[in-house]
Scaffold this motif. Structure first.
Motif, PDB file in Angstrom:
ATOM      1  N   ALA A 272      48.404  47.500  13.500  1.00  0.00           N
ATOM      2  CA  ALA A 272      47.063  47.600  12.929  1.00  0.00           C
ATOM      3  C   ALA A 272      46.306  48.716  13.621  1.00  0.00           C
ATOM      4  O   ALA A 272      46.782  49.289  14.613  1.00  0.00           O
ATOM      5  CB  ALA A 272      46.317  46.267  13.095  1.00  0.00           C
ATOM      6  N   LEU A 273      45.112  49.023  13.120  1.00  0.00           N
ATOM      7  CA  LEU A 273      44.230  50.024  13.717  1.00  0.00           C
ATOM      8  C   LEU A 273      43.017  49.329  14.315  1.00  0.00           C
ATOM      9  O   LEU A 273      42.418  48.449  13.685  1.00  0.00           O
ATOM     10  CB  LEU A 273      43.789  51.039  12.662  1.00  0.00           C
ATOM     11  N   LEU A 274      42.642  49.700  15.516  1.00  0.00           N
ATOM     12  CA  LEU A 274      41.546  49.065  16.231  1.00  0.00           C
ATOM     13  C   LEU A 274      40.206  49.666  15.828  1.00  0.00           C
ATOM     14  O   LEU A 274      40.083  50.886  15.698  1.00  0.00           O
ATOM     15  CB  LEU A 274      41.715  49.261  17.736  1.00  0.00           C
ATOM     16  N   THR A 275      39.195  48.800  15.651  1.00  0.00           N
ATOM     17  CA  THR A 275      37.844  49.298  15.408  1.00  0.00           C
ATOM     18  C   THR A 275      36.841  48.774  16.433  1.00  0.00           C
ATOM     19  O   THR A 275      35.819  49.409  16.664  1.00  0.00           O
ATOM     20  CB  THR A 275      37.370  48.936  13.987  1.00  0.00           C
ATOM     21  N   GLU A 276      37.104  47.610  17.039  1.00  0.00           N
ATOM     22  CA  GLU A 276      36.267  47.095  18.126  1.00  0.00           C
ATOM     23  C   GLU A 276      37.148  46.378  19.139  1.00  0.00           C
ATOM     24  O   GLU A 276      38.134  45.728  18.758  1.00  0.00           O
ATOM     25  CB  GLU A 276      35.203  46.111  17.616  1.00  0.00           C
ATOM     26  N   ILE A 277      36.771  46.490  20.412  1.00  0.00           N
ATOM     27  CA  ILE A 277      37.552  45.890  21.489  1.00  0.00           C
ATOM     28  C   ILE A 277      36.605  45.144  22.415  1.00  0.00           C
ATOM     29  O   ILE A 277      35.647  45.734  22.932  1.00  0.00           O
ATOM     30  CB  ILE A 277      38.310  46.976  22.280  1.00  0.00           C
ATOM     31  N   SER A 278      36.842  43.852  22.596  1.00  0.00           N
ATOM     32  CA  SER A 278      36.066  43.051  23.540  1.00  0.00           C
ATOM     33  C   SER A 278      36.845  42.948  24.848  1.00  0.00           C
ATOM     34  O   SER A 278      38.028  42.584  24.845  1.00  0.00           O
ATOM     35  CB  SER A 278      35.821  41.638  22.985  1.00  0.00           C
ATOM     36  N   VAL A 279      36.171  43.293  25.940  1.00  0.00           N
ATOM     37  CA  VAL A 279      36.858  43.302  27.233  1.00  0.00           C
ATOM     38  C   VAL A 279      36.065  42.499  28.260  1.00  0.00           C
ATOM     39  O   VAL A 279      34.854  42.300  28.135  1.00  0.00           O
ATOM     40  CB  VAL A 279      37.048  44.740  27.770  1.00  0.00           C
ATOM     41  N   ARG A 280      36.769  42.021  29.278  1.00  0.00           N
ATOM     42  CA  ARG A 280      36.085  41.387  30.400  1.00  0.00           C
ATOM     43  C   ARG A 280      35.853  42.422  31.491  1.00  0.00           C
ATOM     44  O   ARG A 280      36.641  43.361  31.663  1.00  0.00           O
ATOM     45  CB  ARG A 280      36.879  40.196  30.940  1.00  0.00           C
ATOM     46  N   LEU A 281      34.794  42.260  32.202  1.00  0.00           N
ATOM     47  CA  LEU A 281      34.428  43.165  33.283  1.00  0.00           C
ATOM     48  C   LEU A 281      34.517  42.420  34.612  1.00  0.00           C
ATOM     49  O   LEU A 281      34.334  41.202  34.663  1.00  0.00           O
ATOM     50  CB  LEU A 281      33.002  43.686  33.074  1.00  0.00           C
ATOM     51  N   LEU A 282      34.791  43.128  35.677  1.00  0.00           N
ATOM     52  CA  LEU A 282      34.864  42.542  37.012  1.00  0.00           C
ATOM     53  C   LEU A 282      33.662  42.983  37.836  1.00  0.00           C
ATOM     54  O   LEU A 282      33.081  44.042  37.596  1.00  0.00           O
ATOM     55  CB  LEU A 282      36.153  42.960  37.710  1.00  0.00           C
ATOM     56  N   ARG A 283      33.334  42.170  38.826  1.00  0.00           N
ATOM     57  CA  ARG A 283      32.257  42.533  39.748  1.00  0.00           C
ATOM     58  C   ARG A 283      32.761  43.552  40.762  1.00  0.00           C
ATOM     59  O   ARG A 283      33.884  43.454  41.254  1.00  0.00           O
ATOM     60  CB  ARG A 283      31.724  41.303  40.475  1.00  0.00           C
ATOM     61  N   LEU A 284      31.943  44.532  41.056  1.00  0.00           N
ATOM     62  CA  LEU A 284      32.287  45.498  42.088  1.00  0.00           C
ATOM     63  C   LEU A 284      32.474  44.755  43.406  1.00  0.00           C
ATOM     64  O   LEU A 284      31.703  43.848  43.743  1.00  0.00           O
ATOM     65  CB  LEU A 284      31.190  46.548  42.232  1.00  0.00           C
ATOM     66  N   PRO A 285      33.503  45.104  44.179  1.00  0.00           N
ATOM     67  CA  PRO A 285      33.778  44.375  45.417  1.00  0.00           C
ATOM     68  C   PRO A 285      32.700  44.609  46.468  1.00  0.00           C
ATOM     69  O   PRO A 285      32.050  45.663  46.496  1.00  0.00           O
ATOM     70  CB  PRO A 285      35.122  44.944  45.869  1.00  0.00           C
ATOM     71  N   GLU A 286      32.544  43.621  47.347  1.00  0.00           N
ATOM     72  CA  GLU A 286      31.574  43.746  48.425  1.00  0.00           C
ATOM     73  C   GLU A 286      31.962  44.849  49.393  1.00  0.00           C
ATOM     74  O   GLU A 286      31.115  45.580  49.903  1.00  0.00           O
ATOM     75  CB  GLU A 286      31.484  42.416  49.177  1.00  0.00           C
ATOM     76  N   ASP A 287      33.257  44.973  49.646  1.00  0.00           N
ATOM     77  CA  ASP A 287      33.712  45.967  50.621  1.00  0.00           C
ATOM     78  C   ASP A 287      35.064  46.520  50.199  1.00  0.00           C
ATOM     79  O   ASP A 287      35.842  45.850  49.501  1.00  0.00           O
ATOM     80  CB  ASP A 287      33.836  45.318  52.007  1.00  0.00           C
ATOM     81  N   VAL A 288      35.347  47.750  50.606  1.00  0.00           N
ATOM     82  CA  VAL A 288      36.597  48.439  50.266  1.00  0.00           C
ATOM     83  C   VAL A 288      37.096  49.160  51.506  1.00  0.00           C
ATOM     84  O   VAL A 288      36.312  49.778  52.239  1.00  0.00           O
ATOM     85  CB  VAL A 288      36.394  49.467  49.130  1.00  0.00           C
ATOM     86  N   ARG A 289      38.411  49.098  51.752  1.00  0.00           N
ATOM     87  CA  ARG A 289      39.043  49.885  52.807  1.00  0.00           C
ATOM     88  C   ARG A 289      40.180  50.691  52.177  1.00  0.00           C
ATOM     89  O   ARG A 289      41.028  50.140  51.479  1.00  0.00           O
ATOM     90  CB  ARG A 289      39.613  48.996  53.912  1.00  0.00           C
ATOM     91  N   THR A 290      40.182  51.979  52.424  1.00  0.00           N
ATOM     92  CA  THR A 290      41.229  52.859  51.910  1.00  0.00           C
ATOM     93  C   THR A 290      42.026  53.398  53.084  1.00  0.00           C
ATOM     94  O   THR A 290      41.445  53.923  54.037  1.00  0.00           O
ATOM     95  CB  THR A 290      40.617  54.020  51.106  1.00  0.00           C
ATOM     96  N   LEU A 291      43.344  53.230  53.008  1.00  0.00           N
ATOM     97  CA  LEU A 291      44.222  53.619  54.103  1.00  0.00           C
ATOM     98  C   LEU A 291      45.255  54.637  53.631  1.00  0.00           C
ATOM     99  O   LEU A 291      45.737  54.567  52.488  1.00  0.00           O
ATOM    100  CB  LEU A 291      44.968  52.406  54.680  1.00  0.00           C
ATOM    101  N   LEU A 292      45.599  55.559  54.521  1.00  0.00           N
ATOM    102  CA  LEU A 292      46.650  56.538  54.261  1.00  0.00           C
ATOM    103  C   LEU A 292      47.675  56.419  55.374  1.00  0.00           C
ATOM    104  O   LEU A 292      47.391  56.749  56.533  1.00  0.00           O
ATOM    105  CB  LEU A 292      46.078  57.955  54.214  1.00  0.00           C
TER     106      LEU A 292
END
Length: 477
Positions: A201-221
């Motif tokens: 089929a062809l899409l015309t509308e999409i309902s999505v759920r959203l998440l809350r932005l996290p309180e904290d983030v750590r990025t490691l390399l």
């Protein structure tokens, strides 16, 4: 295409909503893959009723219809393999509703992925699926291919975030599936549509759920002098029950190409890096980050860096998200593969990919979602050289077969499209494929929606097998 059909299309969407000249059609012969196909007309609907009328017109003339978002797909899914009409959804690009209290949004298919997150950021929300092309790819395309991204290790792919769909069926009828809630009674037809690659089929509308932005983030390399130590770290992290939000790997060749372009801070003398992220409640995030660093150092990482601030975090992720652009600076063309293997098979699989690189005489870089075993080997070649293109395709098919042999699958997020449809018998029996054909026919009985995709085109699916590719002692195919 006959001029009267073009005129009928112009009656539906206006003269500026139809492209049919040779030079305009040329732009739509490609997407992000190595495939090509020539459409007969490009149509830009602005509303649902336009889609309905275009579908009815195509039915009257038995013309194929192919839905297209931004053309960033990597399996030829948005190409008109059998000609006909390409329905480009770039003008259906409105966010129709945001419900922050219930963490939901409704969007048209042409909404750009990142634009949705930007629109809801003021409510402390975001849309989790984040393909590397999220600055340009569209929600409709994400749904069609069931796209993923680096952060789907923890949050899942697009199907985990779609709750409802409005569809135009191949006969022009409008159908609603699912809704605003996570679960609805009956068969999961919404889930069936996600990842169906525009063949149902062809899409015309999409309902999505959203998440809350996290309180904290750590990025490691984490930086390694050995590719094997990096892959062993990934296996150990997951074996300990740690689930980072993201766990990405770049091999030495690829990170050097990326660093020359982005200047993200990747060490040029390393064999591999792991780019990892943990997020959530501040105390838990700090504990997880420390445990991940301990695992990496235990597997001989020479250093585990932490992003010092948001700016450094953004730069590190820019290095990952713009990697394909970096490769474009050093090679006329590249072929991005998409296969999945068990994490425990990362080391032997990467060794075999290197052997394939040597045997075919082509550079193959590796950048991928290490946490869930979703590989994206990058085969460099010159598209102006027919022999190189032939070798790149053959090497790609061999790597896909390798993924299946390792207990994996042909695609993790790019879809099958027209790139891998003839490889489907590597995973599925004739009976399996026949059942898939019956399911497709239940929704798309005339086969006019995105024909020539997903399933093999051979006389019998059992006849389609990977053909051996031989290389002479001189290295010539």
């Amino acid at each position: 295409m006959h001029r009267t059909i073009i005129q009928d299309l112009e009656q539906i969407v206006g003269t500026t909503g139809v492209l049919s000249s040779a030079e305009d059609l040329l732009l739509y012969e490609y997407d992000g893959s190595v495939e090509e196909a020539h459409p007969d007309a490009i149509v830009f609907p602005r509303r649902k009723q336009d889609v309905v009328e275009i579908v009815k017109l195509a039915n009257r003339h038995e013309l194929p219809i192919v839905g297209r978002g931004a053309g960033t797909g990597l399996s030829g899914g948005a190409l008109a393999r059998r000609g006909g009409i390409v329905m480009a959804f770039s003008r259906m690009n409105h966010i129709l509703e945001v419900d922050p209290e219930n963490q939901r949004a409704v969007a048209e298919p042409g909404v750009v992925n990142l634009d949705l997150s930007r629109a809801v950021e003021k409510y402390g929300l975001y849309f989790a699926p984040d393909p590397s092309s999220q600055k340009s790819c569209t929600i409709g395309g994400n749904v069609a291919e069931n796209s993923g991204g680096p952060h789907t290790l923890a949050y899942g792919v697009t199907s985990n975030h779609v709750t409802g769909l409005e569809l135009v069926m191949p006969d022009g009828k409008v159908v609603q599936l699912g809704g605003r809630t996570r679960e609805t009674p009956g068969y999961d037809l919404t889930g069936l549509m996600v990842g169906s690659e525009g063949t149902f089929a062809l899409l015309t509308e999409i309902s999505v759920r959203l998440l809350r932005l996290p309180e904290d983030v750590r990025t490691l390399l984490a930086i390694y002098d050995s590719l094997e130590d990096a892959t062993d770290s990934v296996v150990d992290i997951t074996a300990r029950g740690i689930t980072p939000a993201a766990c990405e790997m770049l091999d030495g060749w690829t990170l050097r190409a990326v660093e020359a372009y982005v200047h993200a801070g990747f060490p040029l003398d390393s064999a591999a890096v792991l780019l990892m992220e943990v997020e959530g409640v501040r105390e838990a995030v700090e504990a997880q980050a420390a445990e991940i660093a301990e695992v990496c150092l235990g597997h001989h990482a020479r250093e585990v860096r932490r992003a010092r601030d948001a700016g450094e975090r953004v730069l590190l992720w820019k290095g990952r998200k713009e990697a394909f652009g970096a490769i474009g600076r050093v090679s006329p063309s590249y072929y991005v593969l998409d296969g999945v293997i068990p994490r425990t098979k990362l080391t032997p699989t990467l060794r075999r990919i290197e052997e394939t690189s040597q045997r075919f005489g082509l550079i193959i870089g590796n950048i991928f979602h290490a946490g869930d075993g979703n590989l994206h080997p990058l085969i460099l070649f010159d598209h102006r050289d027919a022999d190189q293109l032939h070798r790149a395709r053959a090497a790609g098919a061999e790597i896909m077969q390798l993924c299946v042999e390792m207990g994996g699958t042909l695609t993790g997020e790019h879809g099958v499209g027209m790139e891998k449809n003839e490889l489907m018998p590597l995973m599925f029996s004739d009976a399996d494929l026949d059942l898939m054909r019956k399911v497709r026919a239940a929704f798309n009985p005339l086969g006019l929606l995105n024909p020539g995709k997903v399933l093999p085109l051979g006389k019998g699916c059992g006849e389609t097998r990977l053909q051996p590719f031989s290389v002479s002692a001189s290295g010539e195919a």
